[in-house]
Design an enzyme around this catalytic site. Structure first.
Site, mmCIF file in Angstrom:
data_model
loop_
_atom_site.group_PDB
_atom_site.id
_atom_site.type_symbol
_atom_site.label_atom_id
_atom_site.label_comp_id
_atom_site.label_asym_id
_atom_site.label_seq_id
_atom_site.Cartn_x
_atom_site.Cartn_y
_atom_site.Cartn_z
ATOM 1 N N TYR A 1 0.969 -1.321 0.021
ATOM 2 C CA TYR A 1 0.064 -0.122 -0.057
ATOM 3 C C TYR A 1 1.042 1.210 0.092
ATOM 4 O O TYR A 1 2.016 1.206 0.681
ATOM 5 C CB TYR A 1 -0.923 -0.015 1.395
ATOM 6 C CG TYR A 1 -2.488 -0.266 1.050
ATOM 7 C CD1 TYR A 1 -3.039 0.594 -0.031
ATOM 8 C CD2 TYR A 1 -3.121 -1.510 1.361
ATOM 9 C CE1 TYR A 1 -4.369 0.328 -0.246
ATOM 10 C CE2 TYR A 1 -4.210 -1.819 1.104
ATOM 11 C CZ TYR A 1 -4.809 -0.845 0.239
ATOM 12 O OH TYR A 1 -6.448 -1.130 -0.038
ATOM 13 N N GLU B 1 -0.581 4.752 -0.487
ATOM 14 C CA GLU B 1 -1.426 6.184 -0.769
ATOM 15 C C GLU B 1 -0.564 7.297 -0.574
ATOM 16 O O GLU B 1 0.310 7.392 0.700
ATOM 17 C CB GLU B 1 -2.634 5.930 0.252
ATOM 18 C CG GLU B 1 -3.678 5.244 -0.283
ATOM 19 C CD GLU B 1 -4.843 4.851 0.444
ATOM 20 O OE1 GLU B 1 -4.938 5.876 1.282
ATOM 21 O OE2 GLU B 1 -5.390 3.716 0.264
ATOM 22 N N ASP C 1 -7.100 14.902 -23.618
ATOM 23 C CA ASP C 1 -7.141 13.385 -23.264
ATOM 24 C C ASP C 1 -6.275 12.762 -24.539
ATOM 25 O O ASP C 1 -6.921 12.856 -25.425
ATOM 26 C CB ASP C 1 -8.493 12.899 -23.380
ATOM 27 C CG ASP C 1 -8.468 11.288 -22.949
ATOM 28 O OD1 ASP C 1 -7.347 10.685 -23.087
ATOM 29 O OD2 ASP C 1 -9.685 10.851 -22.839
ATOM 30 N N THR D 1 -3.885 7.094 -21.286
ATOM 31 C CA THR D 1 -3.892 5.885 -20.604
ATOM 32 C C THR D 1 -2.353 5.466 -21.372
ATOM 33 O O THR D 1 -1.799 6.048 -22.181
ATOM 34 C CB THR D 1 -4.847 4.696 -21.424
ATOM 35 O OG1 THR D 1 -4.720 4.969 -22.813
ATOM 36 C CG2 THR D 1 -6.132 4.863 -20.786
ATOM 37 N N LYS E 1 -2.473 1.907 -24.981
ATOM 38 C CA LYS E 1 -2.833 2.004 -26.269
ATOM 39 C C LYS E 1 -1.358 2.339 -27.069
ATOM 40 O O LYS E 1 -0.726 1.446 -27.065
ATOM 41 C CB LYS E 1 -3.995 2.908 -26.274
ATOM 42 C CG LYS E 1 -5.064 2.793 -25.786
ATOM 43 C CD LYS E 1 -6.306 3.752 -25.850
ATOM 44 C CE LYS E 1 -7.430 3.747 -25.066
ATOM 45 N NZ LYS E 1 -7.646 4.225 -23.853
HETATM 46 N N1 DSN Z 1 -12.198 1.842 -24.729
HETATM 47 C C1 DSN Z 1 -11.088 2.628 -25.450
HETATM 48 C C2 DSN Z 1 -11.366 2.553 -27.030
HETATM 49 O O1 DSN Z 1 -11.390 1.404 -27.398
HETATM 50 O O2 DSN Z 1 -11.257 3.679 -27.442
HETATM 51 C C3 DSN Z 1 -11.420 4.184 -24.943
HETATM 52 O O3 DSN Z 1 -11.489 3.947 -23.670
#
Ligand code: DSN
Length: 490
Positions: free
Chosen positions: A76, A78, A253, A282, A285
């Site tokens: 943990y 935090e 984003d 994220t 990707k």
């Molecule tokens: N789920 C993602 C996508 O496929 O674009 C975005 O959050």
């Protein structure tokens, strides 16, 4: 065994060492729950055996993946580096500080926060930071309370109604925006009064003059930029000008295209980091890291962003932050720039191959990692096209197109992306062959008729043998570009 050479755009790994590591790990796991070990092995086989064109997926390196399976998971932590609510966090501090340093250096950011567990979490951290930093609360009772982080319980009651007046202007879903940019099924759509900007109905492109007029009218607290299904670059310098003009905070984003920013394909006006107040992403990707999120911020938002946990996040995942550090270190290697450029070159080859074969693309092409097909010209819904392509071994996802008459469930579109297959070493010729396979499947699929004599929106038939022929052709392409070359689970 002959081990194929790693591709020029993915990190090399020692196949014998990685094979031994995974075999041993699966043996340990299988001794407790063999069905889980089997599922892990089966997932590798599935990933190796399908033409993965989901724009938001990729293949992380063995180094990134192995970093997640260890005892860092048990801690943990935090708080933030050097300021934790638990004792004994020195190794987590090392991990988090390294991941943040790699993120700052890679993106040229003033501040990086690497704790978010996902893209939604990263956006929540950003939204909260903007509220905390920008919303002046003169009506609140607590003496001296200027920001939401300093509030008493009574103040919170007042704040809950005050927050309802805050506005977000984000890209509409059918133009390619994302649920977390102020839409009702997500908390952002409850926290903010939202208005959406779309794209030009003729070209499908963002219309910055129309957006400026809308922003002047709506006067949002947050101007949200970024997308999950818009196949073009965005001019973030223009976005910032618009935000400044209406005194809004620009939040970008970049989850989908973070790899293209990291690889310096998106530069200057198209790089969000120098222009946005806050950037979220994220890491799994186009950035090709572990499943997770991060936030980059201008200095004025740094303290508020660092309060992400416990304000809106659960305890950090130290094993995932460690994997983010490894992935970000990989993204700082020169080969990652080659990878990012190849992702875009391949998307262009895919787009041109599809259009040459009569497939209609939203905006008539791409300049990022994705293409958006309008399959209504084949008499199909996105749902039918998605299922038929899957039958043929091609993994995609259905997606709305602008002003989609089929709505968000059936849709008229198919979204394709090149990050994953580019990691496998696919080049432009391979994507042209992939385009041919997709065009053949769409041309050879027809909707069935409902009992009322109408075309079904879900059911379809495919020409005899089409699915098998396509699978065989896809297998040839996949065999030429093995995933994790030489990795053998035994
Ligand atoms: N789920 C993602 C996508 O496929 O674009 C975005 O959050």
């Amino acid at each position: 065994m002959t081990v194929p050479a790693p591709t020029a755009v993915t990190p090399a790994f020692d196949a014998a060492t990685a094979s031994a590591a995974y075999r041993n790990a699966l043996q340990v796991i299988g001794a407790v729950e063999p069905r889980i070990a089997d599922a892990i092995g089966a997932e590798l086989a599935d990933q190796r055996g399908s033409l993965k064109l989901i724009a938001s997926e990729n293949y992380a390196s063995p180094a990134v993946l192995l970093t997640m399976g260890n005892w860092l998971s048990d801690k943990y932590a935090e708080g933030t580096v050097g300021h934790r609510f638990y004792a004994g966090c020195q190794n987590v501090d090392t991990v988090e500080a390294l991941a943040a340093e790699h993120a700052r250096e890679l993106f040229g950011a003033a501040h990086a926060y690497v704790q978010p567990h996902s893209g939604i979490d990263a956006n929540l951290v950003a939204f909260w930071a903007v509220l905390a930093q920008k919303v002046e609360l003169p009506a609140l009772t607590k003496a001296g309370a200027k920001h939401v982080n300093d509030l008493s319980d009574d103040d919170w009651a007042t704040l809950r109604s005050a927050l309802g007046d805050q506005r977000m202007l984000g890209m509409s879903l059918d133009a390619g925006g994302h649920l977390t940019h102020g839409f009702r099924p997500n908390i952002s759509g409850k926290m903010f009064a939202q208005s959406s900007y779309g794209t030009d109905p003729e070209t499908g492109l963002l219309d910055y003059a129309a957006l400026r007029a809308q922003a002047r009218e709506f006067r949002p607290l947050i101007l949200m930029a970024g997308y999950s299904a818009y196949p073009r670059k965005v001019d973030f310098a223009a976005m910032r000008e618009i935000a400044d003009e209406v005194d809004a905070t620009l939040v970008v984003d970049m989850a989908h295209f973070a790899g293209l920013v990291a690889g310096k394909v998106f530069r200057g006006d198209f790089d969000p980091v120098p222009h946005a107040h806050v950037v979220t992403s994220t890491t799994h990707k186009s950035l090709r890291g572990p499943r997770g999120g991060l936030v980059l911020a201008q200095p004025e938002f740094a303290d508020a962003v660092d309060r992400g946990c416990p304000m809106v996040l659960g305890g950090p995942l130290p094993h995932v932050m460690a994997a983010k550090a490894v992935a970000l270190a990989e993204a700082r290697m020169p080969m990652f720039a080659d990878y990012a450029q190849a992702v875009v070159d391949n998307a262009v080859a895919l787009a041109e191959g599809l259009m040459r074969r009569g497939v209609r693309l939203v905006t008539g092409g791409t300049d990022n990692h994705l293409v958006l097909l309008d399959v209504s010209t084949f008499g199909l819904t996105g749902r039918q096209a998605e299922s038929a392509l899957l039958d043929a071994g091609i993994v995609t996802n259905r997606n709305s197109v602008p002003a989609d008459p089929q709505g968000a469930w059936y849709t008229s579109g198919i979204r394709l992306g090149t990050p994953a297959l580019t990691t496998r070493g696919f080049g432009a010729d391979d994507f042209d062959r992939t385009a041919a396979l997709i065009a053949d499947v769409l041309a050879g699929t027809s909707p069935t008729t409902t009992s009322a004599g109408e075309p079904s929106r879900a059911k379809y038939t495919m020409d005899d043998g089409l699915a098998d022929r396509t699978r065989a052709a896809a297998a040839e392409l996949l065999d030429a570009h093995p995933l994790y070359p030489g990795l053998d689970l035994g």
